[in-house]
Design a protein around this motif. Sequence first.
Motif, PDB file in Angstrom:
ATOM      1  N   ASN A   1       0.834  -1.192   0.000  1.00 45.43           N
ATOM      2  CA  ASN A   1       0.000   0.000   0.000  1.00 45.43           C
ATOM      3  C   ASN A   1       0.875   1.250   0.000  1.00 45.43           C
ATOM      4  N   ARG A   2       0.579   2.173  -0.889  1.00 44.02           N
ATOM      5  CA  ARG A   2       1.410   3.374  -1.063  1.00 44.02           C
ATOM      6  C   ARG A   2       0.994   4.559  -0.211  1.00 44.02           C
ATOM      7  N   THR A   3      -0.250   4.571   0.275  1.00 46.68           N
ATOM      8  CA  THR A   3      -0.730   5.754   0.994  1.00 46.68           C
ATOM      9  C   THR A   3      -1.101   5.493   2.447  1.00 46.68           C
ATOM     10  N   GLY A   4      -1.193   4.223   2.827  1.00 48.19           N
ATOM     11  CA  GLY A   4      -1.631   3.914   4.184  1.00 48.19           C
ATOM     12  C   GLY A   4      -3.130   3.838   4.324  1.00 48.19           C
ATOM     13  N   TYR A   5      -3.853   3.831   3.190  1.00 44.28           N
ATOM     14  CA  TYR A   5      -5.317   3.757   3.216  1.00 44.28           C
ATOM     15  C   TYR A   5      -5.806   2.811   2.126  1.00 44.28           C
ATOM     16  N   THR A   6      -6.844   2.057   2.444  1.00 42.45           N
ATOM     17  CA  THR A   6      -7.489   1.224   1.439  1.00 42.45           C
ATOM     18  C   THR A   6      -9.000   1.284   1.638  1.00 42.45           C
ATOM     19  N   CYS A   7      -9.742   0.661   0.748  1.00 38.77           N
ATOM     20  CA  CYS A   7     -11.200   0.684   0.817  1.00 38.77           C
ATOM     21  C   CYS A   7     -11.711  -0.604   1.453  1.00 38.77           C
ATOM     22  N   LYS A   8     -12.448  -0.473   2.562  1.00 38.29           N
ATOM     23  CA  LYS A   8     -13.049  -1.631   3.229  1.00 38.29           C
ATOM     24  C   LYS A   8     -14.567  -1.645   3.080  1.00 38.29           C
ATOM     25  N   LYS A   9     -15.070  -0.822   2.201  1.00 40.18           N
ATOM     26  CA  LYS A   9     -16.514  -0.630   2.061  1.00 40.18           C
ATOM     27  C   LYS A   9     -17.250  -1.918   1.712  1.00 40.18           C
ATOM     28  N   TYR A  10     -16.599  -2.786   0.938  1.00 40.80           N
ATOM     29  CA  TYR A  10     -17.258  -3.995   0.445  1.00 40.80           C
ATOM     30  C   TYR A  10     -16.820  -5.249   1.200  1.00 40.80           C
ATOM     31  N   ILE A  11     -16.294  -5.071   2.408  1.00 35.89           N
ATOM     32  CA  ILE A  11     -15.744  -6.192   3.168  1.00 35.89           C
ATOM     33  C   ILE A  11     -16.544  -6.405   4.451  1.00 35.89           C
ATOM     34  N   HIS A  12     -17.067  -7.608   4.613  1.00 35.67           N
ATOM     35  CA  HIS A  12     -17.822  -7.977   5.807  1.00 35.67           C
ATOM     36  C   HIS A  12     -16.856  -8.447   6.889  1.00 35.67           C
ATOM     37  N   SER A  13     -17.264  -8.335   8.141  1.00 35.05           N
ATOM     38  CA  SER A  13     -16.390  -8.773   9.235  1.00 35.05           C
ATOM     39  C   SER A  13     -16.087 -10.267   9.165  1.00 35.05           C
ATOM     40  N   GLU A  14     -16.931 -11.041   8.473  1.00 39.25           N
ATOM     41  CA  GLU A  14     -16.675 -12.472   8.335  1.00 39.25           C
ATOM     42  C   GLU A  14     -15.746 -12.780   7.166  1.00 39.25           C
ATOM     43  N   ASP A  15     -15.627 -11.875   6.208  1.00 37.04           N
ATOM     44  CA  ASP A  15     -14.900 -12.161   4.976  1.00 37.04           C
ATOM     45  C   ASP A  15     -13.437 -12.494   5.244  1.00 37.04           C
ATOM     46  N   ASN A  16     -12.996 -13.580   4.644  1.00 41.91           N
ATOM     47  CA  ASN A  16     -11.606 -13.995   4.792  1.00 41.91           C
ATOM     48  C   ASN A  16     -11.210 -14.773   3.539  1.00 41.91           C
ATOM     49  N   LEU A  17     -10.227 -14.285   2.827  1.00 49.77           N
ATOM     50  CA  LEU A  17      -9.801 -14.934   1.594  1.00 49.77           C
ATOM     51  C   LEU A  17      -9.179 -16.304   1.841  1.00 49.77           C
ATOM     52  N   LYS A  18      -8.834 -16.582   3.080  1.00 50.15           N
ATOM     53  CA  LYS A  18      -8.327 -17.908   3.444  1.00 50.15           C
ATOM     54  C   LYS A  18      -9.466 -18.858   3.829  1.00 50.15           C
ATOM     55  N   ALA A  19     -10.695 -18.311   3.830  1.00 51.76           N
ATOM     56  CA  ALA A  19     -11.860 -19.130   4.180  1.00 51.76           C
ATOM     57  C   ALA A  19     -12.991 -18.817   3.212  1.00 51.76           C
ATOM     58  N   THR A  20     -13.933 -17.975   3.601  1.00 48.36           N
ATOM     59  CA  THR A  20     -15.062 -17.653   2.730  1.00 48.36           C
ATOM     60  C   THR A  20     -15.271 -16.144   2.649  1.00 48.36           C
ATOM     61  N   VAL A  21     -15.850 -15.730   1.520  1.00 51.80           N
ATOM     62  CA  VAL A  21     -16.193 -14.328   1.284  1.00 51.80           C
ATOM     63  C   VAL A  21     -17.657 -14.273   0.873  1.00 51.80           C
ATOM     64  N   ARG A  22     -18.413 -13.440   1.517  1.00 53.30           N
ATOM     65  CA  ARG A  22     -19.841 -13.337   1.213  1.00 53.30           C
ATOM     66  C   ARG A  22     -20.080 -12.775  -0.187  1.00 53.30           C
ATOM     67  N   GLU A  23     -21.158 -13.246  -0.787  1.00 54.20           N
ATOM     68  CA  GLU A  23     -21.589 -12.643  -2.040  1.00 54.20           C
ATOM     69  C   GLU A  23     -22.243 -11.302  -1.738  1.00 54.20           C
ATOM     70  N   LYS A  24     -21.883 -10.295  -2.536  1.00 57.78           N
ATOM     71  CA  LYS A  24     -22.468  -8.979  -2.374  1.00 57.78           C
ATOM     72  C   LYS A  24     -23.187  -8.556  -3.640  1.00 57.78           C
ATOM     73  N   ALA A  25     -24.149  -7.698  -3.474  1.00 57.37           N
ATOM     74  CA  ALA A  25     -24.767  -7.048  -4.623  1.00 57.37           C
ATOM     75  C   ALA A  25     -24.188  -5.647  -4.732  1.00 57.37           C
ATOM     76  N   PHE A  26     -23.721  -5.305  -5.923  1.00 55.06           N
ATOM     77  CA  PHE A  26     -23.176  -3.965  -6.129  1.00 55.06           C
ATOM     78  C   PHE A  26     -24.296  -3.048  -6.608  1.00 55.06           C
ATOM     79  N   PRO A  27     -24.501  -1.910  -5.943  1.00 49.61           N
ATOM     80  CA  PRO A  27     -25.605  -1.019  -6.319  1.00 49.61           C
ATOM     81  C   PRO A  27     -25.262  -0.133  -7.507  1.00 49.61           C
ATOM     82  N   ILE A  28     -25.744  -0.489  -8.673  1.00 48.23           N
ATOM     83  CA  ILE A  28     -25.574   0.372  -9.842  1.00 48.23           C
ATOM     84  C   ILE A  28     -26.389   1.651  -9.652  1.00 48.23           C
ATOM     85  N   PHE A  29     -27.611   1.490  -9.151  1.00 47.25           N
ATOM     86  CA  PHE A  29     -28.438   2.629  -8.766  1.00 47.25           C
ATOM     87  C   PHE A  29     -29.004   2.340  -7.379  1.00 47.25           C
TER      88      PHE A  29
END
Length: 660
Positions: free
Chosen positions: A476-504
Motif C-alpha cells: 500500500n502506497r498511501t496507508g489507506y485502502t477501501c473496506k466498504k465492500y468487506i464484511h467482518s466475516e470475509d476472509n480470503l483464506k476461508a469464505t467471502v460473502r456474495e455482495k450485490a453492487f448497487p448500480i443505482f
Amino acid sequence: MKKIKYNIYKAILAFVVFILSWGFISCDDYLDVDSYFNNMTQLDSIFQRQDLVDQYIRGAASYLPNEGNLWTSSPNPFQGASDENFTSWNDDRHAGIKYLLDEITPFNSYFNNWPRYYSGIRKANIVLERINEVPDISDIDRRDYIGRCYFLRAYYYYLLLLQYGPVPIVPDQAFPVDSDVEAMSLERATYDQCVDYICKNMESAYEYLPEKREASADINIPSKGAALATMSRVLLYAASPWYNGNKFYADWTRTDGNHFINQTEDNSKWGKAAVAAKRIMNMNIYKLYTTPKEADTPSLPANVSAADFPNGAGNIDPFRSYSYIFNGEVPRLLNDEFIYSCVPSRTGDSPMWIAAPTFLGGGNGLNLTQDVIDAYYMKDGSDISESTVEYPYPSSATAYEAIGTGYAFSGYQLMGNTAKMYDNREVRFYASVGFCHTLWPGTSYTGSDSSLKNSEVTYYADGNAQPSQNYPDDYNRTGYTCKKYIHSEDNLKATVREKAFPIFRYAEILLNYAEALNELNQPYTDDASGITVSRDVSEIRSAFNQIRYRAGLPGISIADASSQSEMRDLIKRERRLEFMCEGRRYHDLRRWGQDAMDAYNRPIRGMNVKAKRSDRKAFYTVTTLSDKLTRRSFAYKNYFCPIPKSVLNKNSKLTQNPEW
C-alpha cells in the motif's frame, strides 16, 4: 444459375456485413458470410419458442459490463482513474490507472467497449422487431421481454455516452441488404439527441417493465425503477455545466452545423432531471436502508436530531445502516435502497482481494488518497479544519499519537493504537476506509493460524502489510485502502460473502433531486407526469437531510438550503462521501467542468509508508507521492475516452473526440 445468384448475393452481403461490422452485427468474424446465413436461420427458429427467446435476451444482456468490478479486470477506467484512489500496479488487469498516466490511446485496445455495446443494441433491436412472432408466450411475459429490450437498448447507449460522448444512433430496424455505403455510414448524433433517445426508450421500458422483481433469480433484471433511475442520472448529467452550454466545444460540430454539445445553456434541463428523480420518489417503493438502534449504538452528538428517521437519527444505528448496504449482511431482496444491481467477483477480481493485505491472501494494491480521507466530516458534521471542542481534530503535533484505549460501537472495533487523526470521525469513514491499525476480523477463518483472524493491519515499512518477497510491488502506497465492500466475516483464506453492487440506489435519487432543484431558476412542469418542481428549499432540505441523518450527521437548516452556492458545495461534498468508491466520482467531476481539472491536477498525498513502526510520527506525516504511479494529469481530452482507431477505420463519417 441458382448457384451464381447465391454467390453474388453472398458477395453483396459480405460487403454489407463489412460496413456494419463496427457495431451493427455481432462480435463474430464479420467476414464469415456463411455464419451470417446460419445465424439468420437460427433466429427464425429462436422466435418460435419462448424459452429460446428468453435465452436470446439474456445473451443480449451478456454484453453489459460488470460494474461492480471497480479496479481489477474493470470494464471501464472510471474508478481506476478517480481522484479517490490509484492501484499499486500499472498492468492490463488494472488498466484504469493508465488513463491519467496518458497511456490509453486510440491505437491500443484498452476498454474498447464500442463493438460490445453495439452488439447488445443489435440483439435488443432484433427482439423488439420480431417478438410478436413468438406463438407460445403470455401477454405478461411478452410485455416483460419488450420492456427488458427497450431497457437494454437505452442502457447500452447510456454506457456509450458515458465513455465516448455523442455516438451514432443506429436505425431500430436493420439495414436492407441492398443499402449503399453512404446510407450505412452514420455520423454521430449530438449529445442531446443521444440523451433524448435514451430517455425515449427508457420511457418505453418503464411502460412495459414490472415494478419489482420478486424472485431472487431475477433480482438483477431491470424493473420500472431501473428505467427511471437511468433517466434520472442521464438527465442530471445533461443539465450539468460540461454538457449544457459549454463554450469549450464551440468548434465541435456535425456536418450539418449542429454542435455536438449545445452552446446555449438551458436551465429547464435541471427541471427535467428533478422530475425524473421525483417520479421514483413518488413510486413509494424505495427508501434508504436503515437498521434499528441497538444496545451498542453510540449516542448521537448533541447537534444531531434525535427524532425518528427520516426526521432524525434517534431510532437507527447509522454505522450498520450504511455499512450493511455494501458488505453483504443484508440480502439484495431485503434492501429497498437498491434499484438496480449486479454481482461483482468475490475472489481474484474482487474489492476484497485488491484491498486485503498479502498475508491475508489479498493483493494489497488499492490506495486511497489523503484528499478523500480529509473530506470526511468529524462525528458532529464539522470539517477537520473547523472541528469543535466536543469532537476535536488533533493538531499536527499530536495527530500521530495513539488514542490509547480502544472502544467498540455498532459491532466495529477501534483499536487503541489508532492515531488521533482518525478518532471521532463520521461513521461512513469507519465503514469505508481501512487505515493503519484497522482491525480485519475475518471471522469465517477457523484454522490454526491466529494471524489470519482478528488481524490489526499496519502499513509501516516493517508492518504486517508489507509485501512478500515474491511480489515486491504488492504494498500500500498511501496507508489507506477501501473496506466498504468487506464484511467482518470475509476472509480470503476461508469464505467471502456474495455482495450485490448497487448500480443505482435510492441515495443517489435523493441527491439528484436536491441538486437539480438547487440549480433550477424557475418552476418547471412536466406535462406527461403532471409534476411541477421548483427551487423549494424545504424539498431540498428534506431530500438532503435523509442522507445526513442516515449517516448520523446533523441536518442542514432552511438557511443553509437558501443559499444556492452554499448548497451546491454541500451537495458536491455529500456525493463525494456517500458514493466514495462506487464508480460515480469521475463522472461527477467531469460533468461539473472545472472541478475535474482542479481535482486531478492536485498532487497525490498519503501517509509516509516508508517510515518504520519505531518512527510513528514520521509515518503519520502527510506526504506528497511522486513515483511513476502517481504522476497523473488531466487534460481536456480526458473528458471523453478516445474512440478506438479500429472503429474509426470502419465508418468514414465518425470523428474522433476533441484533442485525441
